[in-house]
Design a protein around this motif. Structure first.
Motif, mmCIF file in Angstrom:
data_model
loop_
_atom_site.group_PDB
_atom_site.id
_atom_site.type_symbol
_atom_site.label_atom_id
_atom_site.label_comp_id
_atom_site.label_asym_id
_atom_site.label_seq_id
_atom_site.Cartn_x
_atom_site.Cartn_y
_atom_site.Cartn_z
ATOM 1 N N LEU A 443 0.822 -1.201 0.000
ATOM 2 C CA LEU A 443 0.000 0.000 0.000
ATOM 3 C C LEU A 443 0.861 1.258 0.000
ATOM 4 O O LEU A 443 0.554 2.247 -0.683
ATOM 5 N N ALA A 444 1.943 1.242 0.758
ATOM 6 C CA ALA A 444 2.821 2.418 0.846
ATOM 7 C C ALA A 444 3.574 2.660 -0.456
ATOM 8 O O ALA A 444 3.797 3.820 -0.849
ATOM 9 N N ASP A 445 3.958 1.587 -1.170
ATOM 10 C CA ASP A 445 4.812 1.728 -2.350
ATOM 11 C C ASP A 445 4.017 2.054 -3.620
ATOM 12 O O ASP A 445 4.505 2.802 -4.480
ATOM 13 N N GLY A 446 2.808 1.498 -3.752
ATOM 14 C CA GLY A 446 2.119 1.632 -5.032
ATOM 15 C C GLY A 446 0.854 2.452 -5.008
ATOM 16 O O GLY A 446 0.194 2.598 -6.038
ATOM 17 N N PHE A 447 0.478 2.982 -3.860
ATOM 18 C CA PHE A 447 -0.800 3.689 -3.744
ATOM 19 C C PHE A 447 -0.591 5.020 -3.044
ATOM 20 O O PHE A 447 0.401 5.244 -2.343
ATOM 21 N N ARG A 448 -1.557 5.895 -3.261
ATOM 22 C CA ARG A 448 -1.600 7.123 -2.476
ATOM 23 C C ARG A 448 -2.845 7.107 -1.604
ATOM 24 O O ARG A 448 -3.881 6.548 -1.981
ATOM 25 N N LEU A 449 -2.723 7.684 -0.445
ATOM 26 C CA LEU A 449 -3.813 7.689 0.522
ATOM 27 C C LEU A 449 -4.808 8.777 0.154
ATOM 28 O O LEU A 449 -4.457 9.964 0.104
ATOM 29 N N CYS A 450 -6.045 8.369 -0.102
ATOM 30 C CA CYS A 450 -7.088 9.322 -0.477
ATOM 31 C C CYS A 450 -7.814 9.885 0.738
ATOM 32 O O CYS A 450 -8.116 11.082 0.793
ATOM 33 N N SER A 451 -8.136 9.028 1.691
ATOM 34 C CA SER A 451 -8.882 9.490 2.869
ATOM 35 C C SER A 451 -8.720 8.479 3.991
ATOM 36 O O SER A 451 -8.458 7.298 3.754
ATOM 37 N N VAL A 452 -8.878 8.978 5.211
ATOM 38 C CA VAL A 452 -8.903 8.120 6.395
ATOM 39 C C VAL A 452 -10.078 8.577 7.251
ATOM 40 O O VAL A 452 -10.211 9.771 7.547
#
Length: 471
Positions: A443-452
């Motif tokens: 998740l950290a390497d291939g994605f960006r965090l949209c919302s939490v």
């Protein structure tokens, strides 16, 4: 043979004429149990252990039995009972919790019956009502787990011990032990009052022998089942110290009632004390496992307050103390009926996922055991692709399913565009297992965090592939 000593009767004409002690405690328990039963507005709330009850009890009977051979045998009889309840009426949170409400009402009636045998109707009325009012009793009266039922069995086993009905005693106590095997710790407590009775000794042997099959199976499962537990904390020992002091103070006020004290004091102190001591070697202690110890505490409250007469200065202090406790009791009782009274809220988690997820999104659980948040909401879980799952819970005879290898998890995440991650709160430690590390790194390497989104006891994070639209 010396039989179990029975206390003399203390006739209380005004109370016994109406048999108030028989009806008020269970009625009070029912009223308190039904008050705020759903625990929150908008459909209520349900914490993770109750979510497990719902999911497991809805499995086919063969699948449920297969599960119990592999894990959670300690709750097996309770799951079978709830499987039957849902077979008759799939009534949501009411069907989940009404058995505990009914068990608590029966337990309150049993506490009153025990107190009546030991000290008369006045003590019976007070003890049974006190049991129903105790906040931990209220808590588990509204929980879809076995603890209220176990307490009910122990209460009535205590009554049957005093009545010297040994076959019934063994059957009822064994039922409690099969609902949760730590009910067996009531045996040494009962032994303090009945150890000289041949009937009790025979019953105790029968209970232990009939419990052995469950003990063997659950011992094999213990590491997986209770691996999350640590040794009793200083807070646990402090709480036990407070209980012990309260028991001593109550017992001092009724020291003449030696027969009654031999029943109530050991029942209040021995089960939690023994389990905490055992947990120094095998960490198995959770206070709810010995909820039934509050039966002894309620009996002592009844014994002590039944002795208060008139308005003499030395006699009035127990009532003054009881009055002073009304405000915190009221606050605690209100709080118990809110979602905040439990560690998390699986229904709120499922609602948050429905709001943020799109059909076909990937979903991952960090850690894997948090799959329990959605398994009881199949309409929410089914449209999502569980990217780490190798076998479903039913196919793997487990509570949460089995997960793929770290390499397989990375590959599945690499093919996903949008992922919903269900996470523990940030103050919780991260699991060090390779599969959990693989999920976090992918998740950290291939994605960006949209919302939490913070939900009670959980976080819902939405990730999108780098360069993809978060919406």
């Amino acid at each position: 043979m010396e039989s179990v000593p029975l206390a003399r009767k203390h006739p209380e004409a005004d109370i016994s004429r109406t048999a108030l002690w028989r009806g008020l405690p269970p009625l009070l328990a029912v009223v308190l149990g039904l008050w705020g039963l759903e625990r929150g507005p908008g459909g209520g709330s349900m914490w993770r252990d109750e979510s497990v009850t719902v999911e497991v009890a809805h499995r086919p009977l063969a699948g449920l039995l297969d599960l119990l051979w592999h894990v959670d045998a300690v709750h097996g009889l309770y799951y079978l009972l709830m499987h039957g309840v849902y077979g008759l009426w799939d009534g949501g949170l009411w069907a989940l919790r009404l058995p505990s409400v009914a068990a608590t009402a029966l337990a309150a009636a049993g506490v009153a019956a025990v107190a009546d045998r030991l000290a008369g109707p006045r003590a019976a009325l007070i003890a049974g009502s006190a049991y129903a009012l105790l906040p931990p009793v209220q808590m588990y009266a509204q929980e879809g787990r076995s603890y209220a039922l176990v307490a009910c069995a122990v209460v009535w086993a205590t009554y049957l011990m005093l009545a010297e009905r040994w076959v019934a005693y063994a059957v009822v106590l064994l039922l409690g032990c099969w609902l949760h095997e730590f009910a067996v710790l009531a045996l040494p407590a009962h032994g303090c009052a009945a150890r000289r009775s041949r009937g009790w000794r025979s019953s105790a042997v029968a209970v232990v022998a009939a419990l052995l099959p469950l003990a063997v199976v659950s011992a094999r499962q213990a590491r997986q089942q209770l691996g999350w537990l640590g040794r009793p904390s200083w807070q646990d020992w402090a709480a036990y110290g407070v209980l012990a002091v309260a028991v001593v103070l109550l017992a001092r006020g009724v020291r003449e009632e030696r027969r009654a004290l031999r029943v109530a004091v050991p029942l209040a102190l021995l089960p939690p004390g023994l389990l905490m001591t055992l947990s120094l070697v095998h960490p198995w202690y959770v206070d709810r496992y010995v909820l039934y110890a509050l039966v002894g505490f309620a009996l002592l409250i009844g014994l002590r307050l039944a002795r208060v007469e008139g308005v003499r200065a030395r006699a009035v202090w127990p009532w003054v103390l009881a009055g002073a406790l009304l405000a915190p009791w009221g606050w605690w009782s209100l709080w118990l009926r809110t979602p905040e009274s439990r560690k998390d809220d699986a229904l709120a988690v499922a609602a948050a996922v429905r709001e943020r997820a799109r059909p076909g999104d990937g979903v991952v659980f960090l850690p894997a055991r948090r799959r329990e948040w959605l398994l009881s909401s199949p309409d929410t879980y089914a449209p999502l692709r569980d990217l780490a799952l190798a076998e479903t819970p039913e196919a793997s005879h487990s509570l949460w399913g089995s997960e793929s290898t770290p390499g397989r998890i990375r590959a599945r995440l690499a093919g996903a565009t949008r992922v919903v991650a269900l996470l523990d709160p940030p103050d919780q430690p991260l699991d060090p297992y390779p599969a959990e590390v693989a999920k976090r790194e992918a998740l950290a390497d291939g994605f960006r965090l949209c919302s939490v989104t913070d939900v009670r006891g959980a976080r819902i994070a939405v990730y999108a592939r780098t360069g993809a639209d978060c919406r």
